[in-house]
Design an enzyme around this catalytic site. Structure first.
Site, mmCIF file in Angstrom:
data_model
loop_
_atom_site.group_PDB
_atom_site.id
_atom_site.type_symbol
_atom_site.label_atom_id
_atom_site.label_comp_id
_atom_site.label_asym_id
_atom_site.label_seq_id
_atom_site.Cartn_x
_atom_site.Cartn_y
_atom_site.Cartn_z
ATOM 1 C CB CYS A 142 -0.945 0.010 1.201
ATOM 2 S SG CYS A 142 -2.099 -1.386 1.204
ATOM 3 C CB CYS B 78 -0.281 0.422 7.835
ATOM 4 S SG CYS B 78 -1.992 0.409 7.214
#
Length: 473
Positions: free
Chosen positions: A137, A457
């Site tokens: 991500c 994250c």
């Protein structure tokens, strides 16, 4: 981890206090003026002997729910659209760009170096190098910092960084047994050899291997991990739904007020022009409460309503040395300052990247949480955001897990993700980082701030944090 972290929970507000502090009413948006606010005067983070690196501008095509208007395209089509949009927005001559780097996660096998294919499709010279990076991500975060490194080292003056993801069409493979058989068939020289291989094929050979958003090391989906994390930090279903509703409400407000100026129209071949993100859907607590647990069934608290959804989209930013930007007559948006990458246990702390990254990047920059005017964190799940808040606000967690003397503190909500986030705007895995940086830059200008923090994250228990400084007005 649940039993261990129960100690950390004692040092943060109880669930009822938390619910009151972050109630649906407190999530409502306060009116924002359309005029840019004069930024406060603070010390710049410029360092002697270190190049100033700036974001000139950035764009993204609308982020769409997978299976909608982009469903018939390929990833390089989306990336090309973002490149062309950036060229149109900045009028930068193609020949001035020294390098192009894009992030992506689920690679299309026909265009594995999607940065190169998109660059050629957008009309860049075949002499302009381009490569693709992947870091789950935070892939476009990695693309941007790769560009920063190229400029800081003197290798380049102008870099285009971006990211792309197309979840509408992901590679589905034959089983390994079938793949081995097909490869052997391709090498077989006689009819007899081919027949001998064919008769060995069994029905189970035809079972496809579907891609899964799961950790290879733990075989656990990210949603399952988010559910456990929310339970460990005592984040209730109501609190998660309230936070998700806040994200959607703020995103709709930002859309209606024309604040998301990085979004550019995209004429989808054979379809209408797409002009806005289509996943923004303010609902009600009653409607959200009707949804069943999505991962830990039947009693989990993570649902489709408080999770980010599978998204198609692409983004791009133009990064230069400040000297080059000024020489070309540009007024940059912001400086890209200190950044860090962190990693931790992918089983129990998969989604705590912001907790680990934020204090480290603040220390590198010589700043405190009080110095930060704008926070933009990636919202994978509402429970993930709220768990990070509690971890950041816990002395016990800081001392026992991070080796720190005290907590860094949770970001104040009045500075946090005020134009929505990944829960509402969408999360194309490889493209979100650029959106975060441009949102910080635009919010700093509008709100009169100077410093912003981007944090996210990522799968594998990794994370990223960066300081963005408004360019002097």
């Amino acid at each position: 981890m649940t039993s261990i972290l129960s100690h950390a929970i004692r040092s943060v507000p109880a669930t009822s206090t938390w619910a009151v502090r972050f109630s649906a009413r407190s999530f409502s948006c306060s009116p924002l003026s359309h005029a840019a606010v004069q930024p406060k005067s603070k010390k710049t983070l410029a360092k002697n002997g270190v190049k100033n690196i700036v974001v000139v501008d950035g764009v993204r095509i609308p982020f769409l729910q997978s299976g909608t208007s982009y469903a018939d395209l390929m990833p390089h089509d989306l990336a090309r659209a973002s490149l062309q949009g950036l060229l149109n927005r900045t009028n930068v001559p193609k020949e001035v760009v020294d390098y192009i780097v894009y992030g992506t996660v689920i690679q299309e096998v026909k265009t594995s170096n999607v940065a190169r294919e998109a660059a050629l499709g957008a009309g860049f010279s075949d002499k302009t190098p381009a490569h693709t990076v992947t870091m789950a991500c935070i892939s476009s975060n990695q693309a941007m910092t790769t560009g920063v490194g190229l400029i800081a080292s003197g290798q380049c003056d102008v870099v285009v960084a971006g990211g792309v993801e197309l979840m509408s069409d992901v590679p589905i493979r034959h089983s390994r047994k079938m793949r081995k058989t097909l490869l052997s068939l391709n090498r077989a020289k006689t009819l007899g050899q081919r027949l001998a291989l064919v008769v060995k094929i069994r029905p189970d050979y035809f079972a496809p291997e579907l891609p899964a958003v799961a950790e290879f090391s733990t075989s656990e989906t990210m949603g399952h991990s988010a559910d456990r994390l929310a339970a460990a930090f005592a984040i209730s279903r109501v609190e998660q739904d309230e936070y998700a509703l806040r994200s959607h409400t703020l995103a709709r407000k930002a859309q209606d007020e024309g604040l998301l100026t990085d979004v550019i129209p995209f004429k989808v071949p054979g379809k209408d022009t797409v002009i806005r993100d289509n996943g923004v859907r303010p609902s009600s607590m009653e409607q959200m409460g009707k949804l069943k647990a999505a991962f830990v069934k039947p009693y989990g608290t993570v649902t489709a309503a408080n999770s980010s959804f599978l998204t198609d989209g692409a983004s791009a930013v133009l990064i230069m040395s400040e000297e080059k930007a000024l020489a070309m007559g540009y007024k940059p948006k912001a400086y890209l300052r200190d950044f860090v990458y962190v990693s931790q246990d992918p089983k129990d702390q998969l989604l705590l990247g912001p907790t680990y990254g934020t204090p480290k990047v603040l220390e590198r920059a010589g700043l405190t949480m009080a110095d930060i005017d704008v926070f933009e964190f990636h919202e994978a799940f509402a429970g993930q955001i709220l768990a990070n808040f509690k971890a950041m606000d816990s002395d016990w967690f800081a001392q026992n897990y991070m080796g720190r003397k005290s907590k860094v503190g949770a970001p104040p909500l009045e500075k946090f993700n005020k134009w929505g986030g990944s829960l509402s705007l969408g999360h194309p895995f490889g493209a979100t980082g650029c959106r975060l940086v441009m949102t910080v830059a635009h919010r700093l200008k509008k709100e009169g701030g100077q410093y912003g923090v981007v944090a996210a994250c990522a799968a594998g228990g990794q994370g990223h944090a960066m300081i963005v400084e408004l360019y002097p007005q």
